[in-house]
Design a protein around this motif. Sequence first.
Motif, mmCIF file in Angstrom:
data_model
loop_
_atom_site.group_PDB
_atom_site.id
_atom_site.type_symbol
_atom_site.label_atom_id
_atom_site.label_comp_id
_atom_site.label_asym_id
_atom_site.label_seq_id
_atom_site.Cartn_x
_atom_site.Cartn_y
_atom_site.Cartn_z
ATOM 1 N N LEU A 254 0.848 -1.190 0.000
ATOM 2 C CA LEU A 254 0.000 0.000 0.000
ATOM 3 C C LEU A 254 0.882 1.238 0.000
ATOM 4 N N ARG A 255 0.341 2.308 -0.554
ATOM 5 C CA ARG A 255 1.013 3.608 -0.549
ATOM 6 C C ARG A 255 -0.024 4.668 -0.215
ATOM 7 N N PRO A 256 0.190 5.496 0.805
ATOM 8 C CA PRO A 256 -0.817 6.497 1.165
ATOM 9 C C PRO A 256 -0.915 7.589 0.108
ATOM 10 N N ARG A 257 -2.128 8.056 -0.099
ATOM 11 C CA ARG A 257 -2.306 9.192 -1.003
ATOM 12 C C ARG A 257 -1.884 10.457 -0.280
ATOM 13 N N GLN A 258 -0.996 11.220 -0.904
ATOM 14 C CA GLN A 258 -0.484 12.443 -0.298
ATOM 15 C C GLN A 258 -1.183 13.660 -0.892
ATOM 16 N N GLY A 259 -1.202 14.724 -0.139
ATOM 17 C CA GLY A 259 -1.803 15.954 -0.611
ATOM 18 C C GLY A 259 -0.905 16.680 -1.601
ATOM 19 N N PRO A 260 -1.453 17.691 -2.294
ATOM 20 C CA PRO A 260 -0.667 18.462 -3.265
ATOM 21 C C PRO A 260 0.568 19.083 -2.610
ATOM 22 N N GLY A 261 1.701 19.000 -3.311
ATOM 23 C CA GLY A 261 2.933 19.587 -2.808
ATOM 24 C C GLY A 261 3.676 18.751 -1.804
ATOM 25 N N LEU A 268 4.867 0.432 0.940
ATOM 26 C CA LEU A 268 5.287 -0.459 2.024
ATOM 27 C C LEU A 268 4.469 -1.741 2.020
ATOM 28 N N PRO A 269 5.003 -2.802 2.642
ATOM 29 C CA PRO A 269 4.159 -3.969 2.893
ATOM 30 C C PRO A 269 2.858 -3.510 3.534
ATOM 31 N N ALA A 270 1.742 -4.069 3.081
ATOM 32 C CA ALA A 270 0.427 -3.538 3.446
ATOM 33 C C ALA A 270 0.210 -3.469 4.950
ATOM 34 N N THR A 271 0.591 -4.514 5.665
ATOM 35 C CA THR A 271 0.350 -4.503 7.114
ATOM 36 C C THR A 271 1.177 -3.422 7.797
ATOM 37 N N ARG A 272 2.399 -3.199 7.318
ATOM 38 C CA ARG A 272 3.230 -2.160 7.924
ATOM 39 C C ARG A 272 2.654 -0.784 7.630
ATOM 40 N N ALA A 273 2.163 -0.577 6.404
ATOM 41 C CA ALA A 273 1.576 0.717 6.057
ATOM 42 C C ALA A 273 0.372 1.032 6.925
ATOM 43 N N LEU A 274 -0.503 0.034 7.128
ATOM 44 C CA LEU A 274 -1.687 0.247 7.966
ATOM 45 C C LEU A 274 -1.312 0.432 9.425
ATOM 46 N N ALA A 275 -0.289 -0.295 9.875
ATOM 47 C CA ALA A 275 0.152 -0.145 11.266
ATOM 48 C C ALA A 275 0.701 1.255 11.509
ATOM 49 N N LEU A 276 1.478 1.786 10.566
ATOM 50 C CA LEU A 276 2.014 3.136 10.724
ATOM 51 C C LEU A 276 0.903 4.179 10.735
ATOM 52 N N ALA A 277 -0.176 3.889 9.992
ATOM 53 C CA ALA A 277 -1.322 4.808 9.964
ATOM 54 C C ALA A 277 -2.226 4.627 11.179
ATOM 55 N N LEU A 362 14.760 -0.074 0.884
ATOM 56 C CA LEU A 362 14.940 1.323 1.261
ATOM 57 C C LEU A 362 13.648 1.988 1.725
ATOM 58 N N HIS A 363 12.498 1.563 1.194
ATOM 59 C CA HIS A 363 11.234 2.164 1.627
ATOM 60 C C HIS A 363 10.929 1.786 3.083
ATOM 61 N N VAL A 364 11.122 0.533 3.434
ATOM 62 C CA VAL A 364 10.893 0.112 4.815
ATOM 63 C C VAL A 364 11.862 0.831 5.743
ATOM 64 N N ILE A 365 13.106 0.986 5.305
ATOM 65 C CA ILE A 365 14.096 1.697 6.110
ATOM 66 C C ILE A 365 13.684 3.155 6.297
ATOM 67 N N GLU A 366 13.280 3.805 5.215
ATOM 68 C CA GLU A 366 12.894 5.213 5.286
ATOM 69 C C GLU A 366 11.693 5.419 6.206
ATOM 70 N N ALA A 367 10.784 4.450 6.247
ATOM 71 C CA ALA A 367 9.567 4.579 7.050
ATOM 72 C C ALA A 367 9.777 4.274 8.524
ATOM 73 N N SER A 368 10.913 3.719 8.880
ATOM 74 C CA SER A 368 11.130 3.297 10.259
ATOM 75 C C SER A 368 11.398 4.495 11.174
#
Length: 576
Positions: A254-261, A268-277, A362-368
């Motif tokens: 999954l990848r979160p939708r970001q706002g303009p700018g 990220l792996p889906a479960t990690r993305a939802l857990a961070l959210a 690198l994405h998982v690392i950046e999100a940690s």
Amino acid sequence: MHILLVASAYNSLTQRVHAELRDRGHRVAVETAGSGGAVRDAVLAHDPELVVAPMLKTAIPRDVWSVRTCLIVHPGPPGDRGPSSLDWAIHERATRWGVTVLQAGEEMDAGDIWATADFPVPAAPPAAKSDLYRGEVADAAVTAVLLAVERFAAGGHTPVPQTTLREAVSVRPYFRQELRGISWANDTTGTVVRTLRAAASQPGVRDELLGAEWFLHGGHPEYGLRGRPGELLATRAGAICRATADGAVWIPELRPRQGPGMPAGLKLPATRALALAGTLPRLPEHPAPLLEADGGPHRTWSDIRYREEGPVGFLSFSFPGGAMSTEHCRRLLEAYRTACSRPTTVLVLGGARDFFSNGIHLHVIEASDDPAAESWANINAMDDLVEAVLTTNDRLVVAALGGNAAAGGVMLALAADEVWCRSGAVLNPHYRLMGLYGSEYWTYSLPRRVGAETAELLTRQAQPVSAASALRIGLVDRVIDCGPEEFGAEACGLASRLAPFPATQSRIAAKKAQSERREAARPLAAYREEELARMLRTFRDPHAPYHALRRAFTRKEQPSRTSPEPRAVAGEPAAC
């Protein structure tokens, strides 16, 4: 001939074309350009005999194409026009597709045709756009580009105007998110999987999930689990299972939708993305069995599989984008140890189409919370996996690369006794472009393969290596000339013939003695310790280029134009 490649990103196709042209003796410069002005500057700086654009999202200015030949690689057959050719091909269930090399002109995709090549589109399961792009599309593109370059160099060739085509011209619009929408209440599993795969790996499918907007990446059918359409049913290996109208699908990322700018969201792996959210619900974990029963296919998805055919074991794995997080490495190591407990003579590692591995995630690392600590954990998990392969002495291990590999992924392959790769694979055996020294025992494995001088050149120059060049310099042992869809079966057949050879038993018997001599000369632990010491200094230094390069890569924060050396590899998976 002096050729300039201009591209919106130094992506997999640009790297492949770069390597293939260089193999044929051409002098090739590469520039990434985000605007027509940047293209103009690149052409003025290099003054090439020919300009080739393997993947360019911006128009070449009139004052460039009107005075020199500029060839555009379009991922569609003659007469096809528009920016979303592959999306439409998958959406409309095309059985054959093509690539056209055409001359840049006033109208996008309407120039005279220099060369074409076509290919069959895998039907079952439906092809993922990114996999198709790196596989069949890349093969056809290289065939067409090489023919076009040959025709240009020979002189006298007249390209074919599109106005003379017998095929009807089809100008199709950009495949917008509105066309990708999923109706969870009405769409079947097959429809949902096709929709998801037509958007892999970019842009993903925008959807609402648990009260927020996400981009869904990847899709695999599930034939056992059922539930209310749209409901989340289970997790597996970081993926989530979501019910459809008649079944369910596994969504790995999954990848979160970001706002303009805002900077790009992290995939990220889906479960990690939802857990961070903070929205991950309590769901049962449904692991898939590792061993395929009786050699038959599974009716459920898993990113790691093991099967046997007589004395040969096949441990296949497929991680999104080839990126391997700490968790991916640990699970693959556990599976590898299980495979090594089986009574086989030859163990094939890999064998799937598309990416073999691109190293750390690198994405998982950046999100940690602590990227330095996660970088350290990830590289150590990669090292543990590579060490297990390097120290396997009771069977022959073959790394089978059906697709591209980079950095630590190349070193994982080099840990095997033999390395086989598909003719269309591209290898990047270096770490420099991410500001890293590297580990995974590369200071042992790479010089052992190609010699100290070539190893130094590969890591310093940081250039992509074609399969043919990899074979020539000793980086791989065998190149299998086949399409992406046939690679697994070809590797299986070769391994099955290798296992009963008397020489194979002799090689296995000699491995233990060779390992003892190696340890006596310099223990493997010494290579790892030296490599990790340098990596740790980089991870701990907040001003080290690695941290800025990682952020730019994962957040897609790139300048509009970069110089050829050093080059930040853009548009490829989050791995190193």
